[in-house]
Design an enzyme around this catalytic site. Structure first.
Site, PDB file in Angstrom:
ATOM      1  N   TYR A 297     -38.716 -46.625  16.428  1.00  0.00           N
ATOM      2  CA  TYR A 297     -39.150 -46.024  17.684  1.00  0.00           C
ATOM      3  C   TYR A 297     -38.763 -46.921  18.860  1.00  0.00           C
ATOM      4  O   TYR A 297     -39.134 -48.088  18.920  1.00  0.00           O
ATOM      5  CB  TYR A 297     -40.661 -45.828  17.653  1.00  0.00           C
ATOM      6  CG  TYR A 297     -41.189 -44.845  18.668  1.00  0.00           C
ATOM      7  CD1 TYR A 297     -41.359 -43.511  18.327  1.00  0.00           C
ATOM      8  CD2 TYR A 297     -41.545 -45.245  19.948  1.00  0.00           C
ATOM      9  CE1 TYR A 297     -41.867 -42.593  19.234  1.00  0.00           C
ATOM     10  CE2 TYR A 297     -42.051 -44.341  20.861  1.00  0.00           C
ATOM     11  CZ  TYR A 297     -42.210 -43.016  20.505  1.00  0.00           C
ATOM     12  OH  TYR A 297     -42.717 -42.102  21.416  1.00  0.00           O
ATOM     13  N   TYR A 341     -35.694 -38.170  23.964  1.00  0.00           N
ATOM     14  CA  TYR A 341     -37.070 -38.638  23.788  1.00  0.00           C
ATOM     15  C   TYR A 341     -37.916 -37.446  23.349  1.00  0.00           C
ATOM     16  O   TYR A 341     -38.324 -36.623  24.154  1.00  0.00           O
ATOM     17  CB  TYR A 341     -37.598 -39.224  25.099  1.00  0.00           C
ATOM     18  CG  TYR A 341     -39.067 -39.610  25.047  1.00  0.00           C
ATOM     19  CD1 TYR A 341     -39.485 -40.670  24.255  1.00  0.00           C
ATOM     20  CD2 TYR A 341     -40.013 -38.939  25.805  1.00  0.00           C
ATOM     21  CE1 TYR A 341     -40.818 -41.037  24.214  1.00  0.00           C
ATOM     22  CE2 TYR A 341     -41.350 -39.300  25.781  1.00  0.00           C
ATOM     23  CZ  TYR A 341     -41.751 -40.343  24.985  1.00  0.00           C
ATOM     24  OH  TYR A 341     -43.075 -40.714  24.935  1.00  0.00           O
TER      25      TYR A 341
END
Length: 388
Positions: A297, A341
């Site tokens: 991430y 994203y």
């Protein structure tokens, strides 16, 4: 007490379908429409129909309720529906919840989804604007009066301490941005397709909150992503190679807050990621040397380095050099810095592609993918692997 012993979830469920909308800065349609498109695409990919689905999992932050998505997507009765808290920290936990439901017989086919207009609608990067009087709001209130209003400002506190503690400069973070954008440049689905960057580009990008520059910060994206989970046995009869859930874990550390855990003993690590790492390694029997590709991430580059260190791929303060050496194929879709994203859900899809052998940046012989979720918050992780 599973935090102290292996669990038995691994090998009982698999991701069998992935689907997404296009990734854009202005989708021109509702978040519900994005969710339904992604769910439909994932079911098509899995070779299943809406009638096969009896479970749905999403984020507490998602604006499209499970029953509304079910109605709009043509899904009938549900025996399982669940939501995971803590923003991007929820990503891998949606698959964990789906796998738990499948393994226990609560549901047969569960779809995990996330959809938002995060660029054209509510932009998380704009920071805290309104906050209801809750316990979470009170925790943030200790730091907001000091001007720490945005995610970048919260991460910058830990990033600055990390550089100081290990005698580094911000170039250490730039290696993550360069690797992500290199992969995104070869990914037609990525927003930054055909737009690689160099360390010089990173160093020339404007400050957001020192020591974070623009190219240390992830994009803002409109889009949707969905994943289909079912049993390994059923997966073997479907058209795509399954990505087996080898291990799945959630984790929160001591003195945990949402992005503002500044009163821990140290700021140079991510204890919540450490909890996840220990459980994934413990339950799978694997270690860093067994991982073929890492999908970490990357909402902000410093936390990628800290994740590598928490998982034991390298020592404390060595994350930047580890990335620079290309010691592990990393974020082969381009990550949230390069592709989109989507609160980490697109990263899980890339991990599935690597197991299938269909990534645009395919790692030869990839049999095990590590995926992590949002950092600085209570988080989650997965190891996905091939069947057999």
């Amino acid at each position: 007490m599973s935090i102290r012993r292996p669990d038995t979830l691994g090998g009982r469920a698999a991701v069998v379908g992935i689907g997404a909308t296009e990734f854009s800065k202005n989708s021109g349609r509702s978040e519900l429409k994005l969710a339904v498109e992604a769910v439909g695409a994932a079911l098509d990919d899995a070779g299943l129909t809406p009638a096969d689905v009896d479970g749905l999992v999403t984020f507490t932050m998602d604006t499209s309720p499970e029953i509304t998505v079910a109605q709009a997507a043509g899904i009938g009765e549900l025996s399982f529906f669940s939501r995971i808290h803590y923003g991007g920290g929820a990503a891998c936990a949606t698959v964990q919840q789906a796998a738990l439901a499948v393994a226990s017989g609560v549901a047969d086919v569960v779809v995990c989804y996330r959809a938002f207009n995060e660029r054209s609608g509510r932009r998380f990067g704009s920071g805290v604007q309104r906050r209801e009087p809750t316990a979470e709001g009170a925790a943030l209130g200790w730091n907001l009066p000091s001007g720490l209003l945005t995610p970048a400002s919260w991460v910058a506190m830990a990033a600055q301490r990390y550089l100081y503690a290990y005698g580094l400069d911000p170039e250490a973070f730039g290696h993550v941005a360069v690797v992500d954008r290199r992969h995104a440049a070869r990914n037609p689905a990525a927003y930054f397709y055909e737009k690689p960057i160099t360390l010089a580009d990173h160093a020339a990008s404007r400050w957001i909150v020192e020591p974070l520059r623009l190219l240390d910060c992830c994009q803002e994206t409109d889009g949707g992503q969905a994943l289909v989970v079912t049993s390994v046995e059923r997966a073997r009869d479907l058209p795509r190679p399954p990505a087996v859930v080898v291990a799945a874990s959630q984790g929160a550390g001591r003195s945990q807050e949402q992005m503002t855990s500044f009163y821990r003993d140290g700021l140079t690590g991510l204890p919540e990621t450490g909890v996840v790492a220990r459980q994934l390694w413990r339950s799978s029997g694997l270690g860093p040397a067994d991982i073929d590709v890492g999908i970490l991430y990357d909402h902000f580059t410093p936390f990628v380095l800290m994740q590598l260190e928490e998982f034991g791929f390298c020592g404390p303060g060595e994350g930047g050099a580890f990335v620079a050496a290309d010691a592990l194929p990393l974020n082969t879709h381009g990550g949230q810095l390069g592709e989109a994203y989507l609160h980490g859900m697109n990263g899980i899809a890339e991990a599935v592609r690597q197991i299938r052998g269909t990534s645009v940046n395919q790692v030869a012989g990839a049999a095990r993918s590590l995926v992590t979720a949002g950092t600085g918050v209570p988080t989650s992780g997965l190891i996905l692997g091939s069947d057999g």
